[in-house]
Motif scaffolding. Structure first.
Motif, PDB file in Angstrom:
ATOM      1  N   ASN A 130      -7.627  18.352  -1.015  1.00  0.00           N
ATOM      2  CA  ASN A 130      -7.036  19.632  -0.673  1.00  0.00           C
ATOM      3  C   ASN A 130      -6.867  19.809   0.833  1.00  0.00           C
ATOM      4  N   HIS A 131      -6.870  18.730   1.550  1.00  0.00           N
ATOM      5  CA  HIS A 131      -6.744  18.870   2.992  1.00  0.00           C
ATOM      6  C   HIS A 131      -5.433  18.227   3.429  1.00  0.00           C
ATOM      7  N   VAL A 132      -5.051  18.480   4.661  1.00  0.00           N
ATOM      8  CA  VAL A 132      -3.795  17.893   5.155  1.00  0.00           C
ATOM      9  C   VAL A 132      -4.096  17.035   6.378  1.00  0.00           C
ATOM     10  N   ASP A 133      -5.282  16.413   6.358  1.00  0.00           N
ATOM     11  CA  ASP A 133      -5.754  15.627   7.499  1.00  0.00           C
ATOM     12  C   ASP A 133      -5.393  14.157   7.279  1.00  0.00           C
ATOM     13  N   LEU A 134      -4.435  13.679   8.038  1.00  0.00           N
ATOM     14  CA  LEU A 134      -3.990  12.294   7.852  1.00  0.00           C
ATOM     15  C   LEU A 134      -5.017  11.268   8.332  1.00  0.00           C
ATOM     16  N   VAL A 135      -5.944  11.677   9.175  1.00  0.00           N
ATOM     17  CA  VAL A 135      -6.990  10.727   9.569  1.00  0.00           C
ATOM     18  C   VAL A 135      -7.859  10.421   8.346  1.00  0.00           C
ATOM     19  N   ARG A 136      -8.148  11.458   7.580  1.00  0.00           N
ATOM     20  CA  ARG A 136      -8.886  11.234   6.333  1.00  0.00           C
ATOM     21  C   ARG A 136      -8.040  10.462   5.323  1.00  0.00           C
ATOM     22  N   ALA A 137      -6.738  10.689   5.317  1.00  0.00           N
ATOM     23  CA  ALA A 137      -5.871   9.925   4.404  1.00  0.00           C
ATOM     24  C   ALA A 137      -5.841   8.446   4.796  1.00  0.00           C
ATOM     25  N   MET A 138      -5.822   8.185   6.119  1.00  0.00           N
ATOM     26  CA  MET A 138      -5.885   6.788   6.584  1.00  0.00           C
ATOM     27  C   MET A 138      -7.166   6.147   6.103  1.00  0.00           C
ATOM     28  N   ASN A 139      -8.266   6.888   6.270  1.00  0.00           N
ATOM     29  CA  ASN A 139      -9.567   6.379   5.856  1.00  0.00           C
ATOM     30  C   ASN A 139      -9.543   6.039   4.362  1.00  0.00           C
ATOM     31  N   MET A 140      -9.007   6.950   3.566  1.00  0.00           N
ATOM     32  CA  MET A 140      -8.972   6.719   2.121  1.00  0.00           C
ATOM     33  C   MET A 140      -8.112   5.510   1.785  1.00  0.00           C
ATOM     34  N   ALA A 141      -6.949   5.397   2.433  1.00  0.00           N
ATOM     35  CA  ALA A 141      -6.073   4.242   2.157  1.00  0.00           C
ATOM     36  C   ALA A 141      -6.801   2.940   2.492  1.00  0.00           C
ATOM     37  N   ALA A 142      -7.563   2.958   3.582  1.00  0.00           N
ATOM     38  CA  ALA A 142      -8.234   1.732   4.024  1.00  0.00           C
ATOM     39  C   ALA A 142      -9.397   1.358   3.110  1.00  0.00           C
ATOM     40  N   ILE A 143     -10.132   2.359   2.603  1.00  0.00           N
ATOM     41  CA  ILE A 143     -11.310   2.002   1.800  1.00  0.00           C
ATOM     42  C   ILE A 143     -10.994   1.887   0.303  1.00  0.00           C
ATOM     43  N   GLN A 144      -9.971   2.631  -0.150  1.00  0.00           N
ATOM     44  CA  GLN A 144      -9.660   2.700  -1.573  1.00  0.00           C
ATOM     45  C   GLN A 144      -9.320   1.321  -2.156  1.00  0.00           C
ATOM     46  N   TYR A 145      -8.480   0.584  -1.426  1.00  0.00           N
ATOM     47  CA  TYR A 145      -8.016  -0.701  -1.968  1.00  0.00           C
ATOM     48  C   TYR A 145      -9.057  -1.801  -1.798  1.00  0.00           C
ATOM     49  N   LYS A 146      -9.923  -1.676  -0.799  1.00  0.00           N
ATOM     50  CA  LYS A 146     -11.022  -2.651  -0.681  1.00  0.00           C
ATOM     51  C   LYS A 146     -11.908  -2.547  -1.913  1.00  0.00           C
ATOM     52  N   ASP A 147     -12.202  -1.311  -2.298  1.00  0.00           N
ATOM     53  CA  ASP A 147     -13.067  -1.102  -3.456  1.00  0.00           C
ATOM     54  C   ASP A 147     -12.341  -1.466  -4.751  1.00  0.00           C
ATOM     55  N   ALA A 148     -11.105  -0.979  -4.877  1.00  0.00           N
ATOM     56  CA  ALA A 148     -10.361  -1.211  -6.120  1.00  0.00           C
ATOM     57  C   ALA A 148     -10.203  -2.700  -6.415  1.00  0.00           C
ATOM     58  N   ARG A 149      -9.950  -3.474  -5.362  1.00  0.00           N
ATOM     59  CA  ARG A 149      -9.701  -4.911  -5.571  1.00  0.00           C
ATOM     60  C   ARG A 149     -10.948  -5.757  -5.317  1.00  0.00           C
ATOM     61  N   GLN A 150     -12.011  -5.095  -4.873  1.00  0.00           N
ATOM     62  CA  GLN A 150     -13.219  -5.824  -4.449  1.00  0.00           C
ATOM     63  C   GLN A 150     -12.841  -6.954  -3.499  1.00  0.00           C
ATOM     64  N   ASP A 151     -12.038  -6.557  -2.504  1.00  0.00           N
ATOM     65  CA  ASP A 151     -11.476  -7.523  -1.557  1.00  0.00           C
ATOM     66  C   ASP A 151     -11.372  -6.827  -0.189  1.00  0.00           C
ATOM     67  N   LEU A 152     -12.193  -7.256   0.744  1.00  0.00           N
ATOM     68  CA  LEU A 152     -12.275  -6.568   2.038  1.00  0.00           C
ATOM     69  C   LEU A 152     -11.075  -6.818   2.939  1.00  0.00           C
ATOM     70  N   SER A 153     -10.180  -7.705   2.524  1.00  0.00           N
ATOM     71  CA  SER A 153      -9.001  -7.945   3.374  1.00  0.00           C
ATOM     72  C   SER A 153      -7.891  -6.928   3.100  1.00  0.00           C
ATOM     73  N   GLN A 154      -8.082  -6.063   2.107  1.00  0.00           N
ATOM     74  CA  GLN A 154      -7.020  -5.107   1.751  1.00  0.00           C
ATOM     75  C   GLN A 154      -6.931  -3.969   2.778  1.00  0.00           C
ATOM     76  N   ILE A 155      -5.734  -3.606   3.148  1.00  0.00           N
ATOM     77  CA  ILE A 155      -5.417  -2.462   4.046  1.00  0.00           C
ATOM     78  C   ILE A 155      -6.429  -2.364   5.204  1.00  0.00           C
ATOM     79  N   PRO A 156      -6.309  -3.284   6.185  1.00  0.00           N
ATOM     80  CA  PRO A 156      -7.162  -3.188   7.367  1.00  0.00           C
ATOM     81  C   PRO A 156      -6.957  -1.850   8.089  1.00  0.00           C
TER      82      PRO A 156
END
Ligand SMILES: [Zn+2]
Length: 459
Positions: free
Chosen positions: A320-346
Protein backbone atom coordinates in the motif's frame (compact mmCIF):
# COMPACT_ATOMS: atom_id res chain seq x y z
CA UNK A 1 10.21 28.78 -9.30
CA UNK A 2 13.34 27.20 -10.56
CA UNK A 3 16.78 28.75 -10.45
CA UNK A 4 18.27 29.27 -13.86
CA UNK A 5 21.45 27.51 -12.74
CA UNK A 6 21.79 25.00 -9.92
CA UNK A 7 24.99 23.39 -8.72
CA UNK A 8 24.87 20.19 -6.72
CA UNK A 9 28.31 20.35 -5.21
CA UNK A 10 30.66 17.79 -3.65
CA UNK A 11 28.10 14.96 -3.59
CA UNK A 12 29.37 11.98 -1.63
CA UNK A 13 28.44 9.86 -4.66
CA UNK A 14 26.78 10.58 -7.99
CA UNK A 15 25.28 7.37 -9.38
CA UNK A 16 25.16 8.39 -13.02
CA UNK A 17 23.60 5.38 -14.81
CA UNK A 18 25.65 6.55 -17.79
CA UNK A 19 26.92 4.12 -20.44
CA UNK A 20 29.74 2.95 -18.18
CA UNK A 21 27.59 3.05 -15.05
CA UNK A 22 30.11 5.35 -13.38
CA UNK A 23 29.62 6.20 -9.71
CA UNK A 24 31.44 9.49 -9.15
CA UNK A 25 32.81 9.98 -5.63
CA UNK A 26 32.91 13.67 -4.59
CA UNK A 27 30.92 14.58 -7.68
CA UNK A 28 29.19 17.75 -8.83
CA UNK A 29 26.34 18.37 -11.24
CA UNK A 30 25.59 21.64 -13.00
CA UNK A 31 21.97 22.19 -14.04
CA UNK A 32 21.01 24.92 -16.49
CA UNK A 33 17.50 25.81 -17.63
CA UNK A 34 16.11 22.50 -16.43
CA UNK A 35 18.74 20.29 -18.03
CA UNK A 36 21.92 18.65 -16.83
CA UNK A 37 24.80 20.61 -18.29
CA UNK A 38 27.87 19.06 -16.66
CA UNK A 39 28.66 16.06 -14.42
CA UNK A 40 32.05 15.19 -13.01
CA UNK A 41 34.44 15.32 -10.12
CA UNK A 42 33.83 18.36 -7.92
CA UNK A 43 37.36 19.54 -8.70
CA UNK A 44 36.50 19.67 -12.42
CA UNK A 45 33.54 21.95 -11.72
CA UNK A 46 35.35 24.10 -9.16
CA UNK A 47 35.17 27.21 -11.37
CA UNK A 48 31.38 27.02 -11.78
CA UNK A 49 29.13 29.76 -10.36
CA UNK A 50 25.40 29.12 -10.02
CA UNK A 51 22.25 30.87 -8.80
CA UNK A 52 21.88 28.19 -6.16
CA UNK A 53 24.44 25.78 -4.74
CA UNK A 54 23.43 22.67 -2.78
CA UNK A 55 26.19 21.38 -0.53
CA UNK A 56 25.84 17.65 -1.15
CA UNK A 57 28.74 16.37 0.97
CA UNK A 58 26.52 13.84 2.78
CA UNK A 59 24.21 13.11 -0.11
CA UNK A 60 24.10 10.39 -2.75
CA UNK A 61 22.56 11.47 -6.05
CA UNK A 62 20.61 9.20 -8.39
CA UNK A 63 18.41 9.94 -11.38
CA UNK A 64 14.76 10.65 -10.48
CA UNK A 65 12.71 7.51 -9.94
CA UNK A 66 10.07 6.48 -12.49
CA UNK A 67 6.90 4.61 -11.50
CA UNK A 68 5.30 2.74 -14.42
CA UNK A 69 1.94 1.93 -12.80
CA UNK A 70 0.27 3.90 -10.04
CA UNK A 71 -3.42 4.75 -9.66
CA UNK A 72 -3.34 8.03 -7.81
CA UNK A 73 -6.97 9.26 -7.51
CA UNK A 74 -9.05 8.27 -4.49
CA UNK A 75 -6.88 5.78 -2.65
CA UNK A 76 -5.02 8.07 -0.29
CA UNK A 77 -8.35 8.93 1.35
CA UNK A 78 -9.09 5.35 2.36
CA UNK A 79 -5.69 3.71 2.40
CA UNK A 80 -5.58 0.44 4.23
CA UNK A 81 -9.35 0.06 4.73
CA UNK A 82 -9.42 -3.23 2.80
CA UNK A 83 -8.65 -6.20 5.05
CA UNK A 84 -5.51 -7.94 3.84
CA UNK A 85 -7.44 -11.17 3.18
CA UNK A 86 -10.18 -9.51 1.10
CA UNK A 87 -9.26 -10.96 -2.28
CA UNK A 88 -9.98 -8.66 -5.22
CA UNK A 89 -11.04 -5.22 -3.99
CA UNK A 90 -11.91 -4.00 -7.51
CA UNK A 91 -15.66 -3.68 -7.01
CA UNK A 92 -15.03 -1.41 -3.99
CA UNK A 93 -12.20 0.43 -5.72
CA UNK A 94 -14.34 1.64 -8.60
CA UNK A 95 -17.29 2.44 -6.37
CA UNK A 96 -15.04 4.69 -4.28
CA UNK A 97 -13.27 6.18 -7.28
CA UNK A 98 -16.50 6.99 -9.11
CA UNK A 99 -17.90 8.72 -5.99
CA UNK A 100 -15.10 11.28 -5.74
CA UNK A 101 -15.94 14.94 -6.23
CA UNK A 102 -13.60 17.22 -8.10
CA UNK A 103 -12.42 19.01 -4.97
CA UNK A 104 -11.85 15.67 -3.22
CA UNK A 105 -9.83 14.23 -6.07
CA UNK A 106 -7.68 17.34 -6.18
CA UNK A 107 -6.75 16.89 -2.50
CA UNK A 108 -6.22 13.13 -2.59
CA UNK A 109 -4.09 13.51 -5.72
CA UNK A 110 -2.06 16.27 -4.14
CA UNK A 111 -1.36 14.03 -1.15
CA UNK A 112 -0.32 11.26 -3.53
CA UNK A 113 2.12 13.64 -5.20
CA UNK A 114 3.55 14.74 -1.84
CA UNK A 115 4.24 11.12 -0.95
CA UNK A 116 5.66 10.28 -4.37
CA UNK A 117 8.06 13.20 -4.46
CA UNK A 118 9.16 12.79 -0.84
CA UNK A 119 10.08 9.22 -1.72
CA UNK A 120 12.01 10.22 -4.83
CA UNK A 121 9.51 9.54 -7.63
CA UNK A 122 9.59 12.27 -10.26
CA UNK A 123 7.50 10.65 -13.00
CA UNK A 124 4.62 8.19 -12.94
CA UNK A 125 2.00 6.59 -15.14
CA UNK A 126 -1.54 6.99 -13.80
CA UNK A 127 -3.41 4.29 -15.73
CA UNK A 128 -6.58 6.27 -16.28
CA UNK A 129 -7.79 6.68 -12.72
CA UNK A 130 -8.01 10.46 -12.73
CA UNK A 131 -11.66 11.46 -13.03
CA UNK A 132 -11.17 15.24 -13.04
CA UNK A 133 -8.00 16.00 -14.99
CA UNK A 134 -8.61 19.76 -14.86
CA UNK A 135 -8.49 19.81 -11.07
CA UNK A 136 -5.58 17.42 -11.01
CA UNK A 137 -3.67 19.55 -13.52
CA UNK A 138 -3.51 22.17 -10.81
CA UNK A 139 -2.04 19.60 -8.41
CA UNK A 140 0.51 18.47 -11.02
CA UNK A 141 1.45 22.04 -11.70
CA UNK A 142 1.87 22.88 -8.02
CA UNK A 143 3.89 19.75 -7.29
CA UNK A 144 6.02 20.07 -10.42
CA UNK A 145 5.94 16.29 -11.02
CA UNK A 146 5.85 14.52 -14.40
CA UNK A 147 2.82 12.39 -15.17
CA UNK A 148 1.50 10.20 -17.93
CA UNK A 149 -2.26 10.66 -17.96
CA UNK A 150 -5.16 9.20 -19.85
CA UNK A 151 -8.86 8.56 -19.76
CA UNK A 152 -9.81 5.03 -18.74
CA UNK A 153 -12.19 3.53 -21.31
CA UNK A 154 -13.97 0.20 -21.77
CA UNK A 155 -16.93 -1.02 -23.78
CA UNK A 156 -17.76 -4.42 -22.33
CA UNK A 157 -19.59 -5.60 -19.26
CA UNK A 158 -17.19 -5.91 -16.33
CA UNK A 159 -17.66 -7.26 -12.82
CA UNK A 160 -16.87 -3.78 -11.50
CA UNK A 161 -18.20 -0.35 -12.49
CA UNK A 162 -15.70 0.91 -15.09
CA UNK A 163 -16.34 3.96 -17.30
CA UNK A 164 -18.08 2.25 -20.25
CA UNK A 165 -18.90 3.70 -23.69
CA UNK A 166 -19.68 2.45 -27.19
CA UNK A 167 -16.38 1.64 -28.91
CA UNK A 168 -16.63 4.60 -31.31
CA UNK A 169 -17.29 6.99 -28.45
CA UNK A 170 -14.42 5.54 -26.41
CA UNK A 171 -12.05 6.06 -29.34
CA UNK A 172 -13.29 9.62 -29.92
CA UNK A 173 -12.91 10.43 -26.22
CA UNK A 174 -9.37 9.07 -26.26
CA UNK A 175 -8.47 11.18 -29.31
CA UNK A 176 -9.94 14.29 -27.66
CA UNK A 177 -8.06 13.60 -24.44
CA UNK A 178 -4.72 13.25 -26.22
CA UNK A 179 -5.37 16.40 -28.20
CA UNK A 180 -6.18 18.39 -25.08
CA UNK A 181 -3.57 17.12 -22.64
CA UNK A 182 -0.46 15.90 -24.39
CA UNK A 183 2.56 18.14 -23.78
CA UNK A 184 0.99 20.44 -21.17
CA UNK A 185 3.11 21.96 -18.36
CA UNK A 186 6.24 22.32 -20.50
CA UNK A 187 5.95 18.72 -21.62
CA UNK A 188 5.75 17.33 -18.07
CA UNK A 189 2.31 15.95 -18.92
CA UNK A 190 2.05 13.21 -21.49
CA UNK A 191 -1.29 11.84 -22.52
CA UNK A 192 -1.65 8.22 -23.55
CA UNK A 193 -4.49 5.95 -24.62
CA UNK A 194 -5.70 3.94 -21.63
CA UNK A 195 -8.13 1.14 -22.41
CA UNK A 196 -8.62 -0.73 -19.11
CA UNK A 197 -7.83 -4.31 -20.17
CA UNK A 198 -8.34 -6.81 -23.01
CA UNK A 199 -11.16 -8.44 -21.02
CA UNK A 200 -13.15 -5.23 -20.70
CA UNK A 201 -12.51 -3.80 -24.18
CA UNK A 202 -13.62 -5.11 -27.57
CA UNK A 203 -11.18 -5.75 -30.40
CA UNK A 204 -12.57 -2.67 -32.20
CA UNK A 205 -11.91 -0.44 -29.21
CA UNK A 206 -8.39 -1.77 -28.66
CA UNK A 207 -7.49 -1.36 -32.35
CA UNK A 208 -9.07 2.08 -32.48
CA UNK A 209 -7.24 3.56 -29.50
CA UNK A 210 -3.94 2.04 -30.64
CA UNK A 211 -4.41 3.76 -34.00
CA UNK A 212 -5.11 7.06 -32.25
CA UNK A 213 -1.96 6.68 -30.09
CA UNK A 214 0.13 5.83 -33.17
CA UNK A 215 -1.21 8.78 -35.15
CA UNK A 216 -0.38 11.17 -32.32
CA UNK A 217 3.03 9.64 -31.68
CA UNK A 218 2.11 8.87 -28.08
CA UNK A 219 1.72 5.76 -25.92
CA UNK A 220 -0.86 3.26 -24.73
CA UNK A 221 -1.05 1.34 -21.48
CA UNK A 222 -3.43 -1.35 -20.35
CA UNK A 223 -3.76 -3.96 -17.62
CA UNK A 224 -2.45 -7.11 -19.18
CA UNK A 225 -4.79 -10.04 -18.87
CA UNK A 226 -2.28 -12.42 -17.40
CA UNK A 227 -2.21 -15.20 -14.84
CA UNK A 228 -3.97 -18.58 -15.08
CA UNK A 229 -7.58 -17.30 -15.05
CA UNK A 230 -6.95 -14.70 -17.76
CA UNK A 231 -5.05 -17.29 -19.80
CA UNK A 232 -7.93 -19.79 -19.62
CA UNK A 233 -10.42 -17.10 -20.59
CA UNK A 234 -8.31 -15.85 -23.47
CA UNK A 235 -7.68 -19.34 -24.82
CA UNK A 236 -11.39 -20.18 -24.58
CA UNK A 237 -12.54 -16.95 -26.16
CA UNK A 238 -9.85 -16.28 -28.79
CA UNK A 239 -7.87 -19.53 -29.03
CA UNK A 240 -4.78 -17.43 -28.22
CA UNK A 241 -2.73 -16.53 -25.16
CA UNK A 242 -3.47 -13.03 -23.81
CA UNK A 243 -0.28 -11.64 -25.39
CA UNK A 244 -0.78 -13.41 -28.74
CA UNK A 245 -4.32 -12.05 -28.78
CA UNK A 246 -3.06 -8.47 -28.43
CA UNK A 247 -0.47 -9.10 -31.14
CA UNK A 248 -3.18 -10.47 -33.45
CA UNK A 249 -5.01 -7.14 -33.06
CA UNK A 250 -1.88 -5.09 -33.71
CA UNK A 251 -2.06 -3.73 -30.18
CA UNK A 252 1.58 -4.33 -29.27
CA UNK A 253 4.61 -2.24 -30.16
CA UNK A 254 7.27 0.13 -28.87
CA UNK A 255 4.66 2.63 -27.63
CA UNK A 256 2.73 0.06 -25.58
CA UNK A 257 3.23 -0.57 -21.85
CA UNK A 258 1.49 -3.62 -20.38
CA UNK A 259 1.01 -3.56 -16.62
CA UNK A 260 1.51 -6.45 -14.17
CA UNK A 261 2.40 -9.00 -16.87
CA UNK A 262 2.45 -12.07 -14.63
CA UNK A 263 2.03 -15.63 -15.86
CA UNK A 264 3.59 -15.09 -19.29
CA UNK A 265 4.77 -18.19 -21.13
CA UNK A 266 7.94 -18.36 -23.25
CA UNK A 267 6.03 -17.64 -26.45
CA UNK A 268 4.52 -14.49 -24.93
CA UNK A 269 7.93 -13.26 -23.78
CA UNK A 270 9.26 -13.81 -27.32
CA UNK A 271 6.29 -11.91 -28.65
CA UNK A 272 6.93 -8.91 -26.36
CA UNK A 273 10.61 -8.91 -27.36
CA UNK A 274 9.80 -9.20 -31.06
CA UNK A 275 7.32 -6.33 -30.97
CA UNK A 276 9.45 -4.17 -28.59
CA UNK A 277 6.52 -3.94 -26.18
CA UNK A 278 7.32 -2.75 -22.64
CA UNK A 279 5.94 -3.95 -19.31
CA UNK A 280 5.43 -2.37 -15.87
CA UNK A 281 5.69 -4.90 -13.05
CA UNK A 282 4.47 -4.25 -9.50
CA UNK A 283 6.51 -6.54 -7.22
CA UNK A 284 5.12 -5.36 -3.87
CA UNK A 285 1.51 -5.45 -4.99
CA UNK A 286 2.04 -8.90 -6.52
CA UNK A 287 3.46 -10.25 -3.27
CA UNK A 288 0.87 -8.60 -1.02
CA UNK A 289 -2.00 -9.79 -3.23
CA UNK A 290 -0.63 -13.35 -3.29
CA UNK A 291 -0.26 -13.36 -7.06
CA UNK A 292 2.30 -16.14 -6.97
CA UNK A 293 5.47 -14.47 -8.16
CA UNK A 294 7.49 -17.68 -7.60
CA UNK A 295 5.25 -19.42 -10.16
CA UNK A 296 4.12 -16.57 -12.42
CA UNK A 297 6.86 -13.94 -12.19
CA UNK A 298 9.04 -13.89 -15.31
CA UNK A 299 11.02 -10.69 -14.80
CA UNK A 300 14.43 -12.39 -15.25
CA UNK A 301 13.39 -13.89 -18.60
CA UNK A 302 11.87 -10.60 -19.79
CA UNK A 303 15.13 -8.80 -19.00
CA UNK A 304 17.18 -11.54 -20.61
CA UNK A 305 15.19 -11.15 -23.84
CA UNK A 306 15.72 -7.39 -23.81
CA UNK A 307 12.14 -6.42 -22.97
CA UNK A 308 11.96 -2.94 -21.42
CA UNK A 309 10.70 -3.30 -17.84
CA UNK A 310 9.54 -0.56 -15.46
CA UNK A 311 8.68 -0.92 -11.78
CA UNK A 312 5.27 0.12 -10.53
CA UNK A 313 3.60 0.20 -7.14
CA UNK A 314 -0.03 0.01 -8.29
CA UNK A 315 -2.60 1.85 -6.19
CA UNK A 316 -1.83 3.03 -2.65
CA UNK A 317 -4.60 0.65 -1.65
CA UNK A 318 -2.84 -2.32 -3.24
CA UNK A 319 0.81 -2.15 -2.33
CA UNK A 320 0.00 0.00 0.00
CA UNK A 321 2.92 2.33 -0.38
CA UNK A 322 4.27 4.25 -3.34
CA UNK A 323 7.93 4.01 -2.35
CA UNK A 324 9.99 2.81 -5.30
CA UNK A 325 13.03 2.20 -3.10
CA UNK A 326 11.00 -0.47 -1.34
CA UNK A 327 9.80 -1.73 -4.73
CA UNK A 328 13.43 -2.02 -5.87
CA UNK A 329 14.20 -3.95 -2.72
CA UNK A 330 11.29 -6.31 -3.33
CA UNK A 331 12.25 -6.87 -6.98
CA UNK A 332 15.81 -7.67 -5.92
CA UNK A 333 14.94 -10.11 -3.13
CA UNK A 334 11.75 -11.66 -4.54
CA UNK A 335 13.38 -13.48 -7.44
CA UNK A 336 16.39 -14.64 -5.42
CA UNK A 337 14.00 -16.39 -3.08
CA UNK A 338 11.56 -17.57 -5.73
CA UNK A 339 14.30 -19.18 -7.81
CA UNK A 340 16.62 -20.00 -4.91
CA UNK A 341 19.28 -18.35 -7.03
CA UNK A 342 21.26 -15.38 -5.72
CA UNK A 343 22.24 -14.21 -9.19
CA UNK A 344 18.66 -13.08 -9.93
CA UNK A 345 17.96 -9.30 -10.20
CA UNK A 346 21.17 -7.83 -8.72
CA UNK A 347 20.88 -4.58 -6.77
CA UNK A 348 22.22 -2.66 -9.77
CA UNK A 349 19.47 -4.07 -12.00
CA UNK A 350 16.85 -3.12 -9.41
CA UNK A 351 18.11 0.48 -9.47
CA UNK A 352 18.08 0.48 -13.29
CA UNK A 353 14.46 -0.70 -13.25
CA UNK A 354 13.45 2.29 -11.13
CA UNK A 355 15.44 4.77 -13.22
CA UNK A 356 16.84 4.24 -16.71
CA UNK A 357 14.98 1.07 -17.65
CA UNK A 358 11.77 2.57 -16.28
CA UNK A 359 12.27 5.71 -18.36
CA UNK A 360 13.00 3.60 -21.44
CA UNK A 361 9.85 1.52 -20.83
CA UNK A 362 7.86 4.77 -20.94
CA UNK A 363 9.61 5.83 -24.14
CA UNK A 364 11.41 8.61 -22.24
CA UNK A 365 14.90 7.12 -22.11
CA UNK A 366 16.37 9.93 -24.20
CA UNK A 367 15.20 12.55 -21.71
CA UNK A 368 15.19 10.85 -18.31
CA UNK A 369 16.72 8.00 -16.34
CA UNK A 370 20.42 8.90 -16.11
CA UNK A 371 22.64 11.77 -15.02
CA UNK A 372 24.27 12.82 -18.28
CA UNK A 373 24.70 16.18 -20.00
CA UNK A 374 21.66 17.06 -22.10
CA UNK A 375 19.15 15.07 -20.09
CA UNK A 376 16.38 16.64 -18.04
CA UNK A 377 17.53 17.58 -14.54
CA UNK A 378 15.45 15.06 -12.56
CA UNK A 379 17.53 14.11 -9.53
CA UNK A 380 17.11 12.47 -6.14
CA UNK A 381 19.53 13.27 -3.32
CA UNK A 382 19.57 10.60 -0.61
CA UNK A 383 20.79 11.46 2.89
CA UNK A 384 23.58 9.08 3.89
CA UNK A 385 23.83 10.58 7.39
CA UNK A 386 21.27 8.14 8.71
CA UNK A 387 21.78 4.93 10.64
CA UNK A 388 20.53 2.66 7.85
CA UNK A 389 23.25 3.95 5.50
CA UNK A 390 26.13 2.99 7.84
CA UNK A 391 28.68 1.81 7.06
CA UNK A 392 28.93 2.95 3.47
CA UNK A 393 31.24 1.12 1.09
CA UNK A 394 28.95 -0.14 -1.67
CA UNK A 395 26.40 2.61 -2.33
CA UNK A 396 24.09 0.55 -4.54
CA UNK A 397 23.82 -2.26 -2.00
CA UNK A 398 23.11 0.27 0.75
CA UNK A 399 20.43 1.99 -1.34
CA UNK A 400 18.60 -1.15 -2.46
CA UNK A 401 18.98 -3.38 0.61
CA UNK A 402 19.35 -0.99 3.58
CA UNK A 403 17.49 2.19 2.76
CA UNK A 404 13.96 3.18 1.82
CA UNK A 405 12.30 6.33 0.54
CA UNK A 406 12.51 8.04 3.91
CA UNK A 407 16.15 8.89 3.28
CA UNK A 408 15.19 11.06 0.31
CA UNK A 409 16.54 14.48 1.28
CA UNK A 410 16.12 16.65 -1.81
CA UNK A 411 14.36 16.16 -5.14
CA UNK A 412 14.80 18.12 -8.35
CA UNK A 413 12.40 17.89 -11.30
CA UNK A 414 13.21 19.75 -14.50
CA UNK A 415 15.77 21.77 -12.55
CA UNK A 416 13.23 22.86 -9.92
CA UNK A 417 13.84 21.87 -6.29
CA UNK A 418 10.49 20.37 -5.27
CA UNK A 419 11.67 18.69 -2.06
CA UNK A 420 14.24 20.77 -0.23
CA UNK A 421 16.03 19.16 2.73
CA UNK A 422 13.02 16.88 3.49
CA UNK A 423 10.44 19.66 3.01
CA UNK A 424 8.24 19.79 -0.03
CA UNK A 425 7.76 23.32 -1.16
CA UNK A 426 4.20 23.47 -2.49
CA UNK A 427 1.57 22.63 0.17
CA UNK A 428 0.79 22.86 3.90
CA UNK A 429 1.01 19.17 4.85
CA UNK A 430 -0.85 19.26 8.18
CA UNK A 431 -3.89 20.88 6.59
CA UNK A 432 -3.76 18.53 3.61
CA UNK A 433 -3.59 15.42 5.84
CA UNK A 434 -6.59 16.61 7.88
CA UNK A 435 -8.60 17.36 4.74
CA UNK A 436 -7.87 13.94 3.22
CA UNK A 437 -8.80 12.15 6.47
CA UNK A 438 -12.14 13.98 6.37
CA UNK A 439 -12.63 13.07 2.69
CA UNK A 440 -11.99 9.41 3.59
CA UNK A 441 -14.64 9.45 6.27
CA UNK A 442 -17.20 11.10 4.01
CA UNK A 443 -16.40 8.81 1.11
CA UNK A 444 -17.01 5.70 3.20
CA UNK A 445 -20.27 7.11 4.56
CA UNK A 446 -21.47 8.08 1.06
CA UNK A 447 -20.62 4.82 -0.67
CA UNK A 448 -21.28 2.36 2.16
CA UNK A 449 -17.84 0.86 1.45
CA UNK A 450 -16.80 0.25 5.03
CA UNK A 451 -14.82 -2.47 6.71
CA UNK A 452 -14.13 -3.15 10.38
CA UNK A 453 -11.29 -0.74 11.18
CA UNK A 454 -9.16 -3.37 12.84
CA UNK A 455 -9.17 -7.03 13.84
CA UNK A 456 -8.02 -5.85 17.26
CA UNK A 457 -10.23 -3.72 19.47
CA UNK A 458 -9.53 -0.02 19.20
CA UNK A 459 -10.34 1.18 22.71
ZN1 LIG B 1 -3.74 -0.92 -12.31
Amino acid sequence: MRDETLLIDHARYVVTLDGERRIVRDGSILVEAGRIRRVGKAAELADVRADRVIDARHLLVTPGLVNGHLHVSYAHAVRGIFPDDLGSPLAHVFKLQMAMTEEEEYHTTLLGLVELLKNGTVCFVDPGSTKFPDACLQAYEEAGIRVVLGECVSDREAPFPLPRYEATEAIARTAAFLERWHGRLDGRIRAWAMPFSPETCSADLLRGVKRVADERGTGLTLHHGSGPAARRESLARHGLTPTAYLESLGVLGPNVLLSHALGLDDGEIECLARTSTAVAMCPVMAAKAGRGVPVHGRMPELLQKGVRVALGTDSPNNSNHVDLVRAMNMAAIQYKDARQDLSQIPAETALELATLRGAQALGLGDELGSIEPGKRADLVLFDTQRPEWQALFNPINNLVYNADGRSVHTVVVDGRVVVDAYRQTFVDEARLFARVQEIGERLQARTGVRFPPSRWPIV
